[in-house]
Design a protein around this motif. Structure first.
Motif, short mmCIF file in Angstrom:
data_model
loop_
_atom_site.label_atom_id
_atom_site.label_comp_id
_atom_site.label_asym_id
_atom_site.label_seq_id
_atom_site.Cartn_x
_atom_site.Cartn_y
_atom_site.Cartn_z
N VAL A 46 -4.34 -20.45 -25.87
CA VAL A 46 -5.36 -20.17 -26.87
C VAL A 46 -6.71 -20.20 -26.18
O VAL A 46 -7.06 -21.19 -25.52
N GLY A 47 -7.47 -19.13 -26.28
CA GLY A 47 -8.77 -19.06 -25.65
C GLY A 47 -9.87 -19.53 -26.59
O GLY A 47 -9.92 -19.12 -27.75
N ILE A 48 -10.75 -20.42 -26.11
CA ILE A 48 -11.90 -20.88 -26.88
C ILE A 48 -13.09 -20.00 -26.52
O ILE A 48 -13.51 -19.97 -25.36
N VAL A 49 -13.62 -19.27 -27.49
CA VAL A 49 -14.72 -18.34 -27.24
C VAL A 49 -15.90 -18.66 -28.14
O VAL A 49 -15.78 -19.39 -29.12
N GLY A 50 -17.04 -18.08 -27.81
CA GLY A 50 -18.23 -18.27 -28.63
C GLY A 50 -19.47 -17.85 -27.88
O GLY A 50 -19.47 -17.68 -26.66
N LEU A 51 -20.56 -17.69 -28.60
CA LEU A 51 -21.86 -17.41 -27.99
C LEU A 51 -22.34 -18.64 -27.23
O LEU A 51 -21.81 -19.74 -27.42
N PRO A 52 -23.33 -18.50 -26.38
CA PRO A 52 -23.88 -19.68 -25.69
C PRO A 52 -24.43 -20.71 -26.67
O PRO A 52 -24.96 -20.36 -27.72
N TYR A 70 -1.31 -23.75 -33.14
CA TYR A 70 0.14 -23.62 -32.99
C TYR A 70 0.71 -22.70 -34.07
O TYR A 70 1.50 -21.80 -33.81
N GLU A 71 0.24 -22.92 -35.30
CA GLU A 71 0.70 -22.09 -36.42
C GLU A 71 0.17 -20.67 -36.30
O GLU A 71 0.83 -19.70 -36.69
N LEU A 72 -1.05 -20.54 -35.75
CA LEU A 72 -1.66 -19.23 -35.58
C LEU A 72 -0.79 -18.33 -34.71
O LEU A 72 -0.71 -17.12 -34.91
N LEU A 73 -0.13 -18.93 -33.74
CA LEU A 73 0.74 -18.19 -32.84
C LEU A 73 2.12 -17.92 -33.45
O LEU A 73 3.00 -17.39 -32.78
N THR A 97 3.93 -28.49 -26.06
CA THR A 97 2.53 -28.36 -25.62
C THR A 97 1.96 -26.97 -25.90
O THR A 97 2.68 -26.01 -26.17
N ILE A 98 0.64 -26.92 -25.80
CA ILE A 98 -0.08 -25.66 -25.92
C ILE A 98 -1.26 -25.71 -24.96
O ILE A 98 -1.78 -26.80 -24.67
N GLU A 99 -1.67 -24.57 -24.43
CA GLU A 99 -2.77 -24.54 -23.47
C GLU A 99 -4.04 -23.99 -24.11
O GLU A 99 -4.00 -22.98 -24.82
N PHE A 100 -5.15 -24.66 -23.83
CA PHE A 100 -6.46 -24.18 -24.26
C PHE A 100 -7.25 -23.72 -23.04
O PHE A 100 -7.28 -24.40 -22.02
N VAL A 101 -7.89 -22.58 -23.17
CA VAL A 101 -8.66 -22.00 -22.07
C VAL A 101 -10.12 -21.92 -22.49
O VAL A 101 -10.45 -21.36 -23.53
N ASP A 102 -11.00 -22.51 -21.68
CA ASP A 102 -12.43 -22.45 -21.92
C ASP A 102 -12.96 -21.16 -21.29
O ASP A 102 -13.08 -21.05 -20.08
N ILE A 103 -13.25 -20.20 -22.14
CA ILE A 103 -13.65 -18.87 -21.67
C ILE A 103 -15.17 -18.76 -21.59
O ILE A 103 -15.89 -19.26 -22.46
#
Length: 365
Positions: A5-11, A276-279, A68-74
């Protein structure tokens, strides 16, 4: 399954604060989370599941293994990312690799935190990223249309793919995300090889001020309305508070902190479960004296597919599956008692595994 799961957002919206909370929780709470740094910006965390603890209480295994699930800081995005502005190319490439998106949006006021986009506006912030992803998808769709046009006369199947791509192009021109088209079957196959960014499922995190953590505020309400219109979910969190909770070393300290803020659990737990449910994932369990373990599978998988996540040989040599529903296991307390009371079922290759099934597979080596 190494789902990401990628974590995204503006600065300056709290994106990295949230990722740090994920990472710190994993390291500090070894009994609840496991963490390994796969790359500097990837954290692997356990999916909180009370059922796993309950099964372990009944079975008393040598070890407990969560799923487990992986989070990515993008990298943060700026307007013009689709044309390479800022870290746009890296941002878009990283999004292409993840399975789902957690989009952090600023829903708090703080004059000490810079904001180049002007007044707080959650919907506008959401649309900036939406637009950049749509522009990149439009580029991908148009390139494939050109390729398909060249083979349409020789390949009748290409005509269907062409029609789907044209529909996608029109949809993107309307400022809409491809996931809203809800493509299935052959239509979905027509775009599978171009990995469209706006096709990925999304969950919004409203990063809110401390005083509105439980009730939300005017900004989170506006975001919730926009998310509902596109069929997405919103989780209200204060990312700074979550980071503080994650740094606490003992469960007792964490419990005192949560009570102080009137919380029953960290918002981070809700986020992990929601991701997890989103996937569209479910969990089944194996339970024995050596270990009680949670396994991740896609909703709708049949028993042989479910067995394959343990070992590929299990799917190849699948014979039968012994299945006990979680509630039955808890009610009767042991596998033997479930068997004696007719609660252990023998299922074949066509059985669709349900969330919470406790399973044992029979297979040929």
């Amino acid at each position: 399954m190494a789902l990401q799961v990628g974590i995204v957002g503006l600065p300056n919206v709290g994106k990295s604060t949230l990722f740090n909370a994920v990472s710190n929780s994993a390291k500090a709470q070894a009994s609840n989370y496991r963490f390994c740094t796969i790359e500097p910006n990837v954290g692997q965390v356990d999916v909180p599941d009370e059922r796993l603890a309950k099964l372990a209480e009944l079975v008393q295994p040598e070890r407990i293994v969560p799923t487990t699930i992986e989070f990515v800081d993008i990298a943060g995005l700026v307007k013009g990312a689709s044309k390479g502005e800022g870290l746009g190319n890296k941002f878009l490439a990283n999004i292409r690799e993840v399975d789902a998106i957690v989009h952090v949006i600023r829903c708090f006021e703080d004059e000490n935190i810079l904001r180049e986009e002007g007044e707080i506006n959650p919907v506008s912030d959401k649309e900036i990223i939406d637009t950049e992803l749509q522009l990149k998808d439009l580029e991908s769709v148009e390139k494939k249309i050109q390729r398909v046009e060249k083979i349409m006369k020789a390949d009748p199947k290409a005509k269907r793919a062409y029609d789907v791509l044209v529909r996608c192009k029109e949809y993107l021109h309307q400022g809409k995300n491809i996931r809203g088209m809800q493509l299935e079957g052959e239509d979905l196959e027509a775009i599978a090889d171009i990995f469209l960014l706006t096709q990925k499922p999304v969950l919004y995190v409203a990063n809110i001020d401390e005083g509105a953590m439980k009730t939300g505020n005017k900004y989170s309400e506006v975001l919730a309305k926009a998310a509902t219109d596109e069929g997405a979910g919103v989780i209200i969190m204060n990312n700074s508070i979550e980071a503080q909770i994650s740094e606490l070393e003992t469960p007792e300290d964490k419990e005192v902190f949560l009570l102080e803020y009137g919380l029953t659990e960290p918002g981070l737990n809700r986020l992990i479960r929601a991701a997890y449910e989103l996937l569209n994932l479910v969990t089944y369990f194996t339970a024995g004296v050596q270990e009680v373990r949670a396994w991740t599978i896609h909703r709708g998988w049949k028993a042989p597919q479910a067995a394959s996540v343990i070992h590929t040989d299990f799917e190849k040599g699948f014979i039968k599956a012994e299945v006990i529903a979680y509630k039955d296991y808890v009610q009767y307390g042991t596998e033997a008692a479930c068997r004696e009371n007719g609660r252990l079922r023998i299922e074949g290759k066509e059985y669709i595994v349900h969330d919470g099934d406790v399973m044992h597979f029979r297979f040929n080596v």
